[in-house]
Design a protein around this motif. Structure first.
Motif: not given
Length: 401
Positions: A340-343, A355-358
């Motif tokens: 959400e932050f990146a978008r 995004p770190g989860s990627y």
């Protein structure tokens, strides 16, 4: 088709393109890309000149083993950089086309596709490790980086049943994306495990020359300090991409255990990964020069000194041990997930972060990249500063109550 291909996940930047689908930021603000770890400082002129001075090399097929001059240059660099005896250029060093293809190819060399082995990977990680494991017929096993341990992997938590099946372990120091550097004690633990269970250690050290204080400890250096002459079951990977700002040159090397190098050379002879003589000549020039590397480090250090205090007022982030990444936790201050932050950041500020989860996988009940972002301070200083200011402004506007 190879059915193992279906097990590969999309690369992080493909996921990012989908995340940004349909978003059209204001073009007048100018796009700032802090998401990809591609060095963007100018390539040194002397490397360019070395390329053009050796264009006659394009008229000959290169040898997979590379020239004696290049291997001797790399051996001398390793001796200077890590204060170790120079590895044998004939048996312990092999030029590669950067580190990425070599990290992948080593797994195909050492894994038995019928053996159903395990490849241990840090988490978060460079996705090539996972792909190499899967296409080599093995299963990846992820060891989560622990923020309480300076993002080190706690290998004591890995079950004995996993170690018993492990054939290969990837480590990355300085780490992508955390910038954490392994200590001698952490290396000692890995070497003890390798001795006990017989697996090979692949030490990814492509960020080794981007540091801010003491030079990071390398795998070969740690082995020598611990009396492991000959580097049993250890292969280190290095590259000119980050060190010399020449990612397009595709020049790196592997060094270590001569027995593994011998088999790796056989594999690469069939794989068709010989380095052009023109690139070899430019690589000799690059490995022989340290002045441009010191200038490069100083430039990164200045960017961190400028960017970090601003970013620390907005999100939870600390100075890395090394590398050119900031690994920031964003949820606590904004209430937003990493995606959400990146978008929203891209939509409102025309700034790209990853995004770190990627960069991680769900393992042991968590994704250690969730709610974090990776910021690559690779652009020129003014552009990096503008990107950081936009991130800080975005956080102020969206701060979680």
């Amino acid at each position: 088709m190879n059915p193992l291909l279906d097990r590969l996940q999309s690369y992080p930047f493909e996921k990012l393109r989908k995340l940004f689908s349909g978003i059209h930021p204001d073009p007048e603000s100018g796009h700032i890309n802090l998401g990809i770890g591609e060095p963007r400082h100018p390539a040194p002129n002397f490397i360019r000149e070395a390329l053009t001075d050796h264009l006659d090399g394009l008229s000959r097929y290169p040898q997979t083993l590379g020239s004696a001059a290049l291997r001797e240059t790399i051996a001398s660099w390793l001796a200077r950089r890590y204060a170790i005896p120079a590895p044998d250029p004939a048996t312990q060093i092999l030029p590669t086309l950067g580190s990425r293809e070599a990290l992948f190819a080593l797994a195909q060399t050492v894994l038995d596709p019928a053996g159903h082995g395990i490849v241990v990977c840090p988490n978060p990680f460079y996705q090539i490790y996972e792909g190499a494991a899967l296409l080599g017929g093995a299963e990846p096993y992820f060891v989560n980086a622990d923020p309480a341990l300076n993002f080190a992997c706690d290998y004591n938590r890995v079950p004995e049943t996993v170690w018993a099946k492990t054939k290969l372990l990837y480590t990355c120091s300085p780490a992508n994306p955390t910038g954490a550097v392994m200590t001698l004690q952490q290396w000692k633990k890995l070497f003890e495990l390798s001795d006990r269970y017989g697996f090979i250690i692949a030490s990814d050290e492509c960020y080794s020359e981007i540091y801010f204080d003491e030079p990071p400890l390398g795998g070969l250096e740690a082995a020598r300090k611990l009396g492991r002459d000959g580097y049993p079951r250890l292969i280190m990977f290095s590259s000119l991409s980050k060190r010399s700002n020449v990612p397009g040159l595709r020049s790196g090397f592997v060094a270590g255990d001569a027995g593994i190098i011998r088999k790796f050379l056989l594999y690469r002879t069939y794989h068709g990964t010989a380095m052009s003589e023109t690139v070899q000549a430019a690589s000799v020039a690059a490995w022989n020069d340290e002045e441009h590397v010191r200038e490069n480090r100083a430039k990164y250090a200045a960017k961190f000194r400028e960017a970090l205090p601003i970013l620390q007022q907005a999100v939870n982030v600390t100075m890395p041990d090394a590398s050119f990444y900031l690994w920031a936790e964003v949820h606590e201050k904004t209430g937003l997930s990493d995606t959400e932050f990146a978008r929203l950041l891209y939509e409102r500020e025309n700034v790209t972060v990853l995004p770190g989860s990627y960069l991680a996988r769900e393992a042991h009940g968590e994704n250690p990249g969730r709610n974090r972002i990776r910021i690559a301070l690779v652009a020129e200083p003014a552009e990096c500063l503008e990107g950081i200011l936009r991130i800080a402004g975005f956080v102020r506007q969206t701060r979680h109550p």
